[in-house]
Design a protein around this motif. Structure first.
Motif, mmCIF file in Angstrom:
data_model
loop_
_atom_site.group_PDB
_atom_site.id
_atom_site.type_symbol
_atom_site.label_atom_id
_atom_site.label_comp_id
_atom_site.label_asym_id
_atom_site.label_seq_id
_atom_site.Cartn_x
_atom_site.Cartn_y
_atom_site.Cartn_z
ATOM 1 N N CYS A 184 49.071 44.698 61.348
ATOM 2 C CA CYS A 184 49.219 43.556 62.199
ATOM 3 C C CYS A 184 50.514 42.958 62.117
ATOM 4 C CB CYS A 184 47.937 42.655 61.735
ATOM 5 S SG CYS A 184 47.820 41.277 62.926
ATOM 6 N N SER A 204 49.280 40.522 67.317
ATOM 7 C CA SER A 204 48.367 39.151 67.845
ATOM 8 C C SER A 204 48.313 38.581 68.942
ATOM 9 C CB SER A 204 48.758 38.042 66.604
ATOM 10 O OG SER A 204 48.387 38.410 65.253
ATOM 11 N N CYS A 210 44.406 43.839 62.145
ATOM 12 C CA CYS A 210 44.564 42.364 62.025
ATOM 13 C C CYS A 210 43.515 42.026 61.324
ATOM 14 C CB CYS A 210 44.856 41.747 63.322
ATOM 15 S SG CYS A 210 46.368 42.259 64.065
ATOM 16 N N ARG A 238 41.954 44.342 66.574
ATOM 17 C CA ARG A 238 41.361 43.472 65.974
ATOM 18 C C ARG A 238 41.067 44.479 64.400
ATOM 19 N NH1 ARG A 238 40.592 38.491 67.329
ATOM 20 N NH2 ARG A 238 38.411 38.103 66.556
#
Length: 124
Positions: free
Chosen positions: A96, A101, A49, A46
């Motif tokens: 990312c 994802s 990203c 996370r």
């Protein structure tokens, strides 16, 4: 996801009162270790990203450890799981990607499932 994690923290806290004193293995330790690994992976993924969550997933891990209050080998295994999840993706992803994802979505789904299963199995 946060709601499920809070439920699991409550279940773990209620279900391990006597286990804490002896630091014996709980029947759900493997699930807690897996949840720790998922939280570590999410903390890393996370972050790269761009979700701007800061230490949210690390804090969730700390809350899990605080609720469980493991010592000795149990604590070591939980922390090692978190680090394994974090380091595994850190070695693979620098930015990312679509695959990162997808991994995030899968880990959130798996973490939610573990939370639901533990709640159903150990909450009275």
């Amino acid at each position: 996801m946060l709601k499920h994690l809070l439920i699991i923290l409550t279940v773990v806290t209620i279900g391990t009162g006597s286990a804490r004193a002896q630091d014996v293995a709980a029947p759900f330790d493997n699930d807690l270790q897996r949840m720790s690994e998922i939280l570590g992976a999410l903390h890393y993924l996370r972050g790269i990203c761009g979700n701007n969550e800061g230490n949210k997933w690390r804090n969730e891990m700390q809350a899990l450890v605080d609720a469980e209050t493991p010592s000795g080998e149990r604590r070591t295994r939980m922390i090692a799981g978190f680090n394994r999840g974090y380091n595994g993706f850190q070695q693979t992803y620098r930015t990312c990607t679509p695959a990162a994802s997808i991994a995030i979505r899968r880990y959130i789904d798996e973490g939610s499932r573990i939370s639901r299963d533990l709640t159903a199995r150990y909450a009275n």
